[in-house]
Design an enzyme around this catalytic site. Structure first.
Site, PDB file in Angstrom:
ATOM      1  N   CYS A 198       8.427 -10.621  20.745  1.00 16.66           N
ATOM      2  CA  CYS A 198       7.722  -9.502  21.393  1.00 16.66           C
ATOM      3  C   CYS A 198       7.377  -9.786  22.853  1.00 16.66           C
ATOM      4  CB  CYS A 198       6.495  -9.098  20.587  1.00 16.66           C
ATOM      5  SG  CYS A 198       5.160 -10.308  20.509  1.00 16.66           S
TER       6      CYS A 198
ATOM      7  N   HIS B 157       0.468  -9.277  19.092  1.00 14.72           N
ATOM      8  CA  HIS B 157       1.738  -8.571  19.305  1.00 14.72           C
ATOM      9  C   HIS B 157       1.643  -7.736  20.575  1.00 14.72           C
ATOM     10  CE1 HIS B 157       5.605  -6.973  18.124  1.00 14.72           C
ATOM     11  NE2 HIS B 157       5.167  -5.722  18.198  1.00 14.72           N
TER      12      HIS B 157
ATOM     13  N   HIS C 297       9.589  -2.460  21.187  1.00 16.33           N
ATOM     14  CA  HIS C 297       9.109  -3.806  20.901  1.00 16.33           C
ATOM     15  C   HIS C 297      10.122  -4.558  20.054  1.00 16.33           C
ATOM     16  CE1 HIS C 297       7.219  -3.087  16.694  1.00 16.33           C
ATOM     17  NE2 HIS C 297       8.016  -2.081  16.962  1.00 16.33           N
TER      18      HIS C 297
END
Length: 157
Positions: free
Chosen positions: A71, A121, A133
């Site tokens: 990510c 994240h 993402h």
């Protein structure tokens, strides 16, 4: 006697064709003194396009591209290609952004997912409650709805 105040708006001064062209093409108009924020918006828009261009690239922990990403690696890669350097981890990236409320978010802002233990994240906001993402092992870079309310937003300067 009635006094009439005349306050020209920017679109009227720009001309109808120019304003219509800006709206049609999705362009932006820059007022004096806003070059810095316009440049930042341009960088973020470019980073968003780069992230989207990596659609389907596999997730790999620690990967920073150009063919696989985690990510924060996707954010680092996208903004680096757009001309801005970001730190390696999602938490460090959050620390390097200007924190903004959800109501002020715009395409190209970073979306940080958090819990009590911290930020875990990051994605890049694509509008309409969606983000690009690199989700997790076994998945690929993709456009997805933001699934949690436990998010913060950050704008890269």
């Amino acid at each position: 006697m009635t006094m009439r105040m005349h306050t020209p708006n920017l679109l009227a001064r720009a001309g109808t064709v120019t304003a219509l062209t800006l709206v049609t093409l999705g362009g932006t108009s820059v007022a004096p003194g806003t070059a810095g924020s316009a440049e930042a918006a341009s960088v973020s828009a470019h980073a968003l396009r780069i992230a989207a261009s990596k659609s389907g690239s596999p997730y790999r922990y620690g990967a920073q591209g150009p063919h696989a990403f985690d990510c924060s690696g996707l954010m680092l890669y996208s903004f680096k290609r757009a001309g801005r350097l970001l730190p390696r981890t999602a938490a460090a990236q959050y620390g390097r952004t200007r924190h903004i409320p959800a109501g002020a978010r715009r395409s190209g802002d970073l979306v940080f997912f958090h819990s009590r233990s911290g930020i875990y994240h990051v994605g890049i906001y694509a509008g309409r409650g969606r983000m690009w993402h690199a989700p997790k092992a076994g998945s690929v870079v993709r456009l997805e709805r933001i699934w949690s309310r436990s998010v913060w937003y950050g704008r890269v300067g």
